[in-house]
Design an enzyme around this catalytic site. Sequence first.
Site, PDB file in Angstrom:
ATOM      1  N   SER A 293       0.844  -1.197   0.000  1.00 10.69           N
ATOM      2  CA  SER A 293       0.000   0.000   0.000  1.00 10.69           C
ATOM      3  C   SER A 293       0.874   1.240   0.000  1.00 10.69           C
ATOM      4  O   SER A 293       1.627   1.494   0.946  1.00 10.69           O
ATOM      5  CB  SER A 293      -0.920   0.017   1.218  1.00 10.69           C
TER       6      SER A 293
ATOM      7  N   HIS B 220      -1.153  -1.348  -4.330  1.00  8.70           N
ATOM      8  CA  HIS B 220      -2.442  -1.047  -3.715  1.00  8.70           C
ATOM      9  C   HIS B 220      -2.525   0.460  -3.494  1.00  8.70           C
ATOM     10  O   HIS B 220      -1.670   1.051  -2.814  1.00  8.70           O
ATOM     11  CB  HIS B 220      -2.594  -1.801  -2.397  1.00  8.70           C
TER      12      HIS B 220
ATOM     13  N   ASP C 259      -4.802   3.592  -2.206  1.00  3.83           N
ATOM     14  CA  ASP C 259      -5.928   3.963  -1.342  1.00  3.83           C
ATOM     15  C   ASP C 259      -6.356   5.389  -1.614  1.00  3.83           C
ATOM     16  O   ASP C 259      -5.605   6.330  -1.340  1.00  3.83           O
ATOM     17  CB  ASP C 259      -5.497   3.858   0.130  1.00  3.83           C
TER      18      ASP C 259
ATOM     19  N   MET D 223      -8.912   8.236  -0.517  1.00  8.97           N
ATOM     20  CA  MET D 223      -9.796   8.614   0.607  1.00  8.97           C
ATOM     21  C   MET D 223     -10.256  10.053   0.414  1.00  8.97           C
ATOM     22  O   MET D 223      -9.438  10.922   0.068  1.00  8.97           O
ATOM     23  CB  MET D 223      -9.038   8.514   1.926  1.00  8.97           C
TER      24      MET D 223
ATOM     25  N   HIS E 112      -8.297   1.124  -4.436  1.00  6.05           N
ATOM     26  CA  HIS E 112      -9.275   0.944  -3.355  1.00  6.05           C
ATOM     27  C   HIS E 112      -9.910   2.301  -3.082  1.00  6.05           C
ATOM     28  O   HIS E 112      -9.286   3.172  -2.474  1.00  6.05           O
ATOM     29  CB  HIS E 112      -8.522   0.388  -2.127  1.00  6.05           C
TER      30      HIS E 112
ATOM     31  N   MET F 250     -12.158   4.709  -1.174  1.00  6.55           N
ATOM     32  CA  MET F 250     -12.873   4.975   0.084  1.00  6.55           C
ATOM     33  C   MET F 250     -13.498   6.354  -0.043  1.00  6.55           C
ATOM     34  O   MET F 250     -13.093   7.320   0.610  1.00  6.55           O
ATOM     35  CB  MET F 250     -11.900   4.883   1.267  1.00  6.55           C
TER      36      MET F 250
ATOM     37  N   MET G  18     -11.902  -5.629   4.784  1.00  3.90           N
ATOM     38  CA  MET G  18     -11.128  -4.697   5.616  1.00  3.90           C
ATOM     39  C   MET G  18     -10.855  -5.356   6.964  1.00  3.90           C
ATOM     40  O   MET G  18     -11.787  -5.737   7.668  1.00  3.90           O
ATOM     41  CB  MET G  18     -11.902  -3.403   5.857  1.00  3.90           C
TER      42      MET G  18
ATOM     43  N   GLY H 291      -9.457   4.123   6.548  1.00  6.41           N
ATOM     44  CA  GLY H 291      -9.140   5.540   6.730  1.00  6.41           C
ATOM     45  C   GLY H 291      -7.685   5.798   7.078  1.00  6.41           C
ATOM     46  O   GLY H 291      -7.170   6.868   6.787  1.00  6.41           O
TER      47      GLY H 291
ATOM     48  N   GLY I  85      -3.540   3.997   7.746  1.00 10.53           N
ATOM     49  CA  GLY I  85      -2.595   2.891   7.794  1.00 10.53           C
ATOM     50  C   GLY I  85      -2.120   2.700   9.229  1.00 10.53           C
ATOM     51  O   GLY I  85      -2.416   3.511  10.112  1.00 10.53           O
TER      52      GLY I  85
ATOM     53  N   ASP J   1      -7.037  -6.436   3.776  1.00 10.47           N
ATOM     54  CA  ASP J   1      -6.426  -5.105   3.821  1.00 10.47           C
ATOM     55  C   ASP J   1      -6.500  -4.513   5.225  1.00 10.47           C
ATOM     56  O   ASP J   1      -7.588  -4.217   5.733  1.00 10.47           O
ATOM     57  CB  ASP J   1      -7.156  -4.202   2.821  1.00 10.47           C
ATOM     58  N   GLY J   2      -5.315  -4.305   5.813  1.00 13.27           N
ATOM     59  CA  GLY J   2      -5.213  -3.617   7.096  1.00 13.27           C
ATOM     60  C   GLY J   2      -4.522  -4.440   8.155  1.00 13.27           C
ATOM     61  O   GLY J   2      -4.969  -5.534   8.498  1.00 13.27           O
ATOM     62  N   GLY J   3      -3.404  -3.927   8.643  1.00 12.49           N
ATOM     63  CA  GLY J   3      -2.697  -4.599   9.733  1.00 12.49           C
ATOM     64  C   GLY J   3      -2.068  -5.926   9.359  1.00 12.49           C
ATOM     65  O   GLY J   3      -1.769  -6.744  10.232  1.00 12.49           O
TER      66      GLY J   3
END
Length: 215
Positions: free
Chosen positions: A7, A32, A34, A36, A65, A67, A136, A141, A143, A174-176
């Site tokens: 990302s 990736h 993002d 937003m 992606h 958002m 998600m 929103g 990282g 996606d995330g963590g």
Amino acid sequence: MPIIAPSILAADFAHLAQDIQLVNNSKAEWFHLDVMDGVFVPNISYGMPIIERINQLTDKTLDVHLMIVQPERYISTFKAIGADILTLHFEASTHLHRSIQAIKTEGMQAGVALNPHTPVSVLEDVIADLDLVLIMSVNPGFGGQKFIENTYRKIEKLAEMKAVHNPNLIIEIDGGVNIDNAPKLVATGADALVAGSAVFNADNPELYIEQLFYS
Ligand SMILES: O=C(CO)[C@H](O)[C@H](O)COP(=O)(O)O
Ligand SMILES: [Co+2]
């Protein structure tokens, strides 16, 4: 092997070309990206000019992606700047079926993202039309957030739906995501792993991507 999608949100924007090159030289297949808008999520990231420039500097797949609210307004714009996969949020899409068809008509792969509170069952009637579902594993929103453990249960359920309705579906998480949770994510049914802060904060991001790839 999972598809690794670093990302760019976690890249160094003052040295973006360097970080793009790093991904180009790695085992990652996708970028990736993002987007937003500060409305759908409480943060504003980057937009079209950055993605257009990244497209000029890579042959890899651009996994966008969105958002943003009313994502259907921007489908042809993202095609024009090089998106290969366009994922919009279930929660932001009133006419989801129409938007999925519009993405495919533009010649892109169509994805739908689900917030942590949204069950995978809401996709039952569109899953056959999708190329990708993005689960998600943090609230969208930002990282650098902590991975939500309930994600494994959602992957299991989605993998069951995939087997019945659409065996070619790509399940993206996606995330963590990091090298500690990646093996279990892949074993549970993840096909693509997004990783931002874990990759770009690593001492050797290229090696870190390789470790994720062999999860
Ligand atoms: O969609 C996102 C946030 O909304 C990002 O793709 C995600 O958070 C990746 O960052 P990290 O790996 O640092 O969690
Ligand atoms: Co993302």
